[in-house]
Write an enzyme that holds these catalytic residues in place. Structure first.
Site, PDB file in Angstrom:
ATOM      1  CD1 TRP A  58      -5.552  -4.082   7.828  1.00  0.00           C
ATOM      2  CD2 TRP A  58      -6.727  -2.320   8.543  1.00  0.00           C
ATOM      3  NE1 TRP A  58      -6.751  -4.076   7.151  1.00  0.00           N
ATOM      4  CE2 TRP A  58      -7.488  -3.009   7.578  1.00  0.00           C
ATOM      5  CE3 TRP A  58      -7.253  -1.179   9.140  1.00  0.00           C
ATOM      6  CZ2 TRP A  58      -8.758  -2.580   7.194  1.00  0.00           C
ATOM      7  CZ3 TRP A  58      -8.523  -0.760   8.762  1.00  0.00           C
ATOM      8  CH2 TRP A  58      -9.251  -1.461   7.788  1.00  0.00           C
ATOM      9  CE1 TYR A  59      -6.138   2.188  10.930  1.00  0.00           C
ATOM     10  CE2 TYR A  59      -4.709   3.903  11.792  1.00  0.00           C
ATOM     11  CZ  TYR A  59      -5.841   3.118  11.903  1.00  0.00           C
ATOM     12  OH  TYR A  59      -6.663   3.278  12.984  1.00  0.00           O
ATOM     13  CB  SER A  60      -1.428   2.711   3.890  1.00  0.00           C
ATOM     14  OG  SER A  60      -2.353   3.741   3.627  1.00  0.00           O
ATOM     15  CB  ILE A  61      -0.710  -2.893   3.703  1.00  0.00           C
ATOM     16  CG1 ILE A  61      -2.176  -3.106   3.326  1.00  0.00           C
ATOM     17  CG2 ILE A  61      -0.056  -4.260   3.935  1.00  0.00           C
ATOM     18  CD1 ILE A  61      -3.015  -3.772   4.406  1.00  0.00           C
ATOM     19  CD  GLU A 340      -9.383   2.316  13.633  1.00  0.00           C
ATOM     20  OE1 GLU A 340      -9.180   1.253  14.216  1.00  0.00           O
ATOM     21  OE2 GLU A 340      -8.478   2.975  13.135  1.00  0.00           O
TER      22      GLU A 340
END
Length: 340
Positions: A58-61, A340
């Protein structure tokens, strides 16, 4: 930097883990470092002895996994690194591109490995609980992923203790792989996991890694205006009168030691036996160096007690409601999601 034993497993990890939510693409969130700046930061992590890196699709897709994987694997052999990644949150508006279903988890692990440029992750984690998917389906799938060699271990993040225990119980009943890692929020301003989660993990020999040891920046004493303006949880979760009192105590202890608030806050987490490896992050080389210095700071029992006694119960935070994906993919954000 020393290495520590990861719960009851034979895995060894660096004393600090580097969280990669802040590296990848500023189009996702404006405070995230783009690839060029991220590479220097990741190299500095290695120089300081950090070999444990926490990621999520999910981080920066997905861009964060690509940046982190390509950078680190160009510097050191894969076997010298410990990679964690997580899956659950949506990467698109496709209803099957999210959750903990067999369909999504199988696709998620393959996507993460392709982006990182590796054939396995050390720990594959569920990013949150999925009430819409049977636990049996999730745990059977995670077991198959481990048996396929695509992950060495499994873990979970930001769920209730009863959910975590139930998922492990289902795995044991079926002779499937069980969780060896719980990743939760834990810092001087948020200690709710001390009630149920930490005692359960200690009893079961499960390694606990904790994110946000600086409470999204509140415990650093330095306001990140770029993040505070777009981070929904920066002011929602923290900042009341008692939080400010705790921050003031951290500041006073930092002055006594001639150090920074960030070092004191991280040193406090490191002093807790229940925590295996705190997850730190940084937006600059100097900030990273400062955070790592916390390993050399030993707080006195009186200082730890003076910080501990100020805490009071607060609302449990363990999930978030995602906004439409167009906000993620369009490069324009009006708020920041996630815990987060």
């Amino acid at each position: 930097m020393e290495t520590v034993k990861f719960g009851r497993t034979g895995l060894k990890v660096s004393e600090l883990c580097f969280g990669t939510m802040g590296v990848g693409s500023s189009k996702w969130k404006p405070w995230v470092l783009d690839e060029a700046d991220s590479k220097n930061l990741l190299k500095r992590c290695l120089d300081l002895g950090i070999t444990f890196f926490d990621m999520a699709d999910w981080y920066s897709i997905g861009e964060s996994e690509r940046v982190v994987g390509s950078a680190l694997l160009s510097m050191v052999p894969r076997d010298q690194l410990v990679f964690t990644t997580k899956a659950k949150y949506p990467l698109s508006d496709d209803p099957n591109d999210q959750g903990l279903s067999r369909k999504h988890l199988m696709s998620a692990i393959d996507g993460s490995l392709n982006r990182m440029g590796t054939d396995y992750v050390d720990i594959f984690m569920v990013h949150a609980f999925d009430p819409d998917t049977p636990i049996e389906e999730t745990m059977a799938t995670l077991h198959d992923i481990v048996k396929s060699g695509k992950a060495r271990y499994i873990g979970a993040s930001t769920i209730y203790a009863w959910q975590f225990a139930q998922m492990n119980a289902v795995a044991r009943e079926n002779n499937w792989t069980t969780f060896v890692n719980m990743q939760c929020q834990y810092n001087l301003l948020y200690r709710e996991e001390e009630r149920e989660m930490l005692p359960y993990c200690r009893d079961q020999g499960i390694a606990v890694t904790c994110f946000s040891p600086l409470a999204r920046g509140w415990l650093s004493g330095i306001e990140d205006k770029k993040r505070s303006e777009v981070d929904l949880y920066y002011n929602k979760n923290y900042g009341d009168a008692l939080d400010l009192e705790i921050c003031a105590t951290v500041e006073a202890i930092a002055k006594d030691h001639g150090t920074t608030m960030a070092e004191v806050a991280i040193a406090w987490v490191c002093a807790k036996e229940a925590i295996c490896s705190p997850i730190i992050s940084a937006a600059s080389l100097s900030q990273l160096d400062e955070n790592v210095k916390a390993l050399d700071l030993e707080l006195t029992d009186n200082e730890i007690e003076s910080l501990d006694q100020l805490y009071r119960p607060r609302d449990v935070v363990n999930d978030y409601v995602p906004v439409p994906m167009k906000r993620h993919l369009g490069g324009v954000l009006t708020e920041s999601e996630g815990q987060e």
